[in-house]
Design a protein around this motif. Structure first.
Motif, PDB file in Angstrom:
ATOM      1  N   ARG A 152     -27.720   8.974   2.236  1.00  7.25           N
ATOM      2  CA  ARG A 152     -27.187   7.573   2.035  1.00  7.25           C
ATOM      3  C   ARG A 152     -26.218   7.428   1.400  1.00  7.25           C
ATOM      4  NH1 ARG A 152     -32.882   7.183   2.520  1.00  7.25           N
ATOM      5  NH2 ARG A 152     -33.450   5.799   4.452  1.00  7.25           N
ATOM      6  N   LEU A 153     -26.271   8.175   0.216  1.00  4.22           N
ATOM      7  CA  LEU A 153     -25.099   8.198  -0.905  1.00  4.22           C
ATOM      8  C   LEU A 153     -23.912   8.652  -0.498  1.00  4.22           C
ATOM      9  CD1 LEU A 153     -27.138   8.759  -4.065  1.00  4.22           C
ATOM     10  CD2 LEU A 153     -25.960   6.569  -3.693  1.00  4.22           C
ATOM     11  N   ALA A 193     -24.304   0.412   6.254  1.00  7.17           N
ATOM     12  CA  ALA A 193     -25.720   0.184   6.875  1.00  7.17           C
ATOM     13  C   ALA A 193     -26.693   0.704   5.927  1.00  7.17           C
ATOM     14  CB  ALA A 193     -25.832   0.832   8.438  1.00  7.17           C
ATOM     15  N   GLU A 194     -27.873   0.514   5.850  1.00  4.02           N
ATOM     16  CA  GLU A 194     -29.113   0.843   5.136  1.00  4.02           C
ATOM     17  C   GLU A 194     -29.046   2.456   5.147  1.00  4.02           C
ATOM     18  OE1 GLU A 194     -32.424   2.271   3.380  1.00  4.02           O
ATOM     19  OE2 GLU A 194     -32.235   2.403   5.320  1.00  4.02           O
ATOM     20  N   ASP A 195     -28.575   3.137   6.347  1.00  3.60           N
ATOM     21  CA  ASP A 195     -28.753   4.482   6.291  1.00  3.60           C
ATOM     22  C   ASP A 195     -27.704   5.186   5.772  1.00  3.60           C
ATOM     23  OD1 ASP A 195     -26.875   4.037   8.440  1.00  3.60           O
ATOM     24  OD2 ASP A 195     -28.058   4.856   9.992  1.00  3.60           O
ATOM     25  N   GLY A 196     -26.829   4.637   5.256  1.00  3.28           N
ATOM     26  CA  GLY A 196     -25.201   5.126   4.701  1.00  3.28           C
ATOM     27  C   GLY A 196     -24.305   5.079   5.890  1.00  3.28           C
ATOM     28  N   ASP A 232     -22.574  11.598  -8.214  1.00  4.69           N
ATOM     29  CA  ASP A 232     -23.662  10.974  -7.570  1.00  4.69           C
ATOM     30  C   ASP A 232     -24.334  11.843  -6.517  1.00  4.69           C
ATOM     31  OD1 ASP A 232     -23.908   8.595  -9.199  1.00  4.69           O
ATOM     32  OD2 ASP A 232     -22.333   7.631  -7.767  1.00  4.69           O
ATOM     33  N   VAL A 233     -23.259  12.472  -5.873  1.00 10.75           N
ATOM     34  CA  VAL A 233     -23.818  13.278  -4.474  1.00 10.75           C
ATOM     35  C   VAL A 233     -22.516  14.306  -4.231  1.00 10.75           C
ATOM     36  CG1 VAL A 233     -23.094  11.995  -2.814  1.00 10.75           C
ATOM     37  CG2 VAL A 233     -24.981  12.970  -2.416  1.00 10.75           C
ATOM     38  N   THR A 234     -22.920  15.273  -3.686  1.00  8.51           N
ATOM     39  CA  THR A 234     -21.920  16.114  -2.780  1.00  8.51           C
ATOM     40  C   THR A 234     -22.081  15.885  -1.574  1.00  8.51           C
ATOM     41  OG1 THR A 234     -22.226  17.959  -4.432  1.00  8.51           O
ATOM     42  CG2 THR A 234     -21.328  18.461  -2.637  1.00  8.51           C
TER      43      THR A 234
END
Length: 573
Positions: A152-153, A193-196, A232-234
């Motif tokens: 998601r991120l 959206a909620e799923d990214g 935060d994320v790759t």
């Protein structure tokens, strides 16, 4: 953006590598400075409207002094009678960092922004965060994502990357700009959206266009490998899929996220020295001989200067109908640790040749003093050593924990490529850093020889280029599977270096992104010490991709638009 349609969060990206140098010099003048003053002027006109419409504002305009900007916003709101709560994020400033450093800032993620919004902030200002964090932070707040919601991120980071340069994703700086009316492109927005996943669009009635092409161009901008590293994320850019789902609506799906690296990038600026320049105008005949004469005449004066670079731009035309189009430009750029050696005395000596040099001697500007230039470098520090802090509206200091050190990668199924693309790799592509998770799947090589037409590469391919410190990237994409097979097989590192001789001898890395039908090249060192040093004619490599598109290559005739006329020699204009 506030008046054109509904919004939940309005973001603003105010910081670039050059901006940090400028803010650093401001801070030398006064410790109360160091933030983007233009942001305050914009708030004077828009803060009341944002509050009335319930729109949160998130911006990195705090630069080197986010606390000072937050106080200035409170004062502005109080004077205008606007009840707003203001929070800020700090901890990125690592000064003192190293000898000679003017600024040193870690690139923080969006978690501090998330904390501020959860505490009810109407306005959040930050120092140095990643550009995409301005979107991923609010998205994590809105959907209450956890730090390990990596997919998601990653989707929000990709959306943030598309938004960060504003109208570059709605037709600005777009290779195929002649196909659209882009005189006044509207700003983009992302429906997340909620799923990214997201849809990139713009307010109704605004100019420009949102297409798979414009979004592809921005996705490729200032990126390097398929793994887009962030605090935060790759985000895996090789998994992203784009689709036109309506007029001015492009969906972004499929983003895969992995744990962030255990380190944060740190951007460091320094005053590199002093520079000056003179541009000589060479008109008419014997241009190269005129250039050689003035270079010889200044050789002694330049012998004590650290660096002196001459560039002859042949802007002249034969048998020209105007004097300007009959003229070439000879540019001298000098740099030195001492302002005296490259100051007005040197530029005056150049101008004093006026009556004793080549015929028609003149320059584009009078002698000027030396100017300081900056140098940008980057390094990394362990994430756990950076004090990421959200200062909430009530003044509470909320420490933001750094993500846990990632575990070894877990094997996963291969990422599917574009539906019709076969899978062999090309010998010039880098070995994936994690062989258990293929970075991309690419088409087979070319088939038998077929009729070709020699045309500019840009008749078939788009490109977008930009800078990262002293490095540059060029993203090149095409719009059909057949063209992608040809591009992947043809535009190797060696071919790129042949087409762009300025890249020869520099380390060049090629990364294929099959889902985008794109190749991304990173060219190390072409920009010297970065934009502030003005190392080359195009110091941010903004037009490097357009130069590549202008170079001529042999393209299979079947791939070219049927309306493209051919000359009698079998080439296209």
């Amino acid at each position: 953006m506030l008046t054109g349609g509904p919004l939940d969060v309005l973001t603003g990206d105010y910081l670039a590598e050059l901006t940090m140098l400028i803010l650093g010099r401001d801070r030398l003048k006064s410790p109360e400075l160091g933030y983007a003053k233009t942001f305050l002027r914009q708030l004077e006109r828009s803060l009341a409207l944002a509050r009335e419409r319930g729109v949160r504002i998130v911006a990195n305009a705090g630069g080197l002094n986010p606390a000072g900007l937050a106080d200035a916003i409170r004062a502005l709101a109080a004077a205008a009678g606007i009840p707003v709560s203001v929070a800020h994020v700090e901890g990125d400033d690592l000064m003192p960092f190293a000898e000679g450093a003017l600024t040193a800032n870690a690139y923080l993620g969006g978690a501090g922004i998330t904390a501020c919004l959860r505490a009810g902030a109407d306005v959040v200002v930050t120092g140095r965060v990643t550009d995409a964090a301005l979107v991923s932070g609010p998205a994590a707040w809105w959907f209450d994502w956890a730090p390990d919601d990596h997919d998601r991120l990653a989707g929000a980071v990709v959306a943030g990357h598309v938004l960060e340069c504003g109208t570059q994703s709605t037709g600005g700086n777009y290779s195929f700009f002649t196909a659209h009316d882009v005189r006044r492109p509207g700003f983009p927005l992302a429906e997340i959206a909620e799923d990214g996943s997201s849809v990139i669009t713009k307010h109704p009635g605004t100019g420009g266009v949102v297409s798979v092409g414009t979004v592809t161009a921005q996705l490729l901008y200032e990126t390097q490998g398929p793994r887009y590293l962030g605090p935060d994320v790759t985000a895996r850019l090789d998994t992203v899929r784009l689709a036109q789902v309506g007029a001015d609506r492009v969906s972004i799906t499929g983003a895969v996220g992995e744990a962030p690296p255990p380190t944060l990038k740190v951007g460091v600026t320094r005053i590199g020295g002093w520079r000056n320049e003179v541009v000589f105008v060479l008109t008419g005949l014997d241009v190269e001989e005129k250039a050689a004469l003035v270079q010889a005449q200044l050789a002694d004066a330049l012998s004590q200067v650290a660096t002196a670079d001459w560039t002859l731009a042949r802007t002249d035309h034969e048998d020209a109908r105007t004097e300007e189009t009959a003229s070439a430009l000879l540019r001298l750029v000098v740099r030195d640790p001492s302002p005296d050696r490259v100051g007005r005395a040197l530029t005056s000596e150049a101008v004093e040749l006026a009556l004793a040099s080549y015929p028609g001697f003149h320059v584009t500007s009078p002698p000027g003093p030396a100017q300081p230039y900056g140098v940008f470098t980057s390094s990394t520090v362990p994430s756990a050593t950076v004090p990421h802090v959200a200062v909430l509206p009530d003044g509470t200091r909320h420490p933001v924990p750094s993500p846990p050190v990632p575990s070894p990668p877990v094997p996963s199924p291969p990422v599917p490529s574009h539906p019709s693309a076969p899978v062999p790799s090309h010998p010039s592509d880098p070995v994936p850093p994690d062989p258990t998770r293929p970075l991309d799947q690419v088409p087979a090589g070319p088939g038998p020889a077929e009729p070709t037409v020699r045309v500019p590469l840009g008749r078939l391919a788009g490109a977008r280029s930009g800078d990262k410190g002293g490095d540059a990237n060029i993203g090149v994409w095409v719009e059909s599977d057949e063209a992608w097979e040809w591009l992947h097989a043809t535009l190797t590192v060696e071919e790129l270096q042949a087409l762009l001789p300025e890249t020869a001898g520099l380390p060049v890395t090629r990364h294929p992104l099959s889902n985008l039908r794109a190749l991304n090249f990173t060219i190390a060192g072409i920009l010297g010490a970065g934009v502030a040093s003005a190392h080359r004619f195009d110091p941010q490599a903004k037009a490097l991709g357009e130069w590549l598109r202008a170079r001529h290559v042999d393209v299979p005739a079947r791939l070219l638009p049927t309306h493209l006329p051919l000359t009698p020699e079998g080439t296209a204009p």
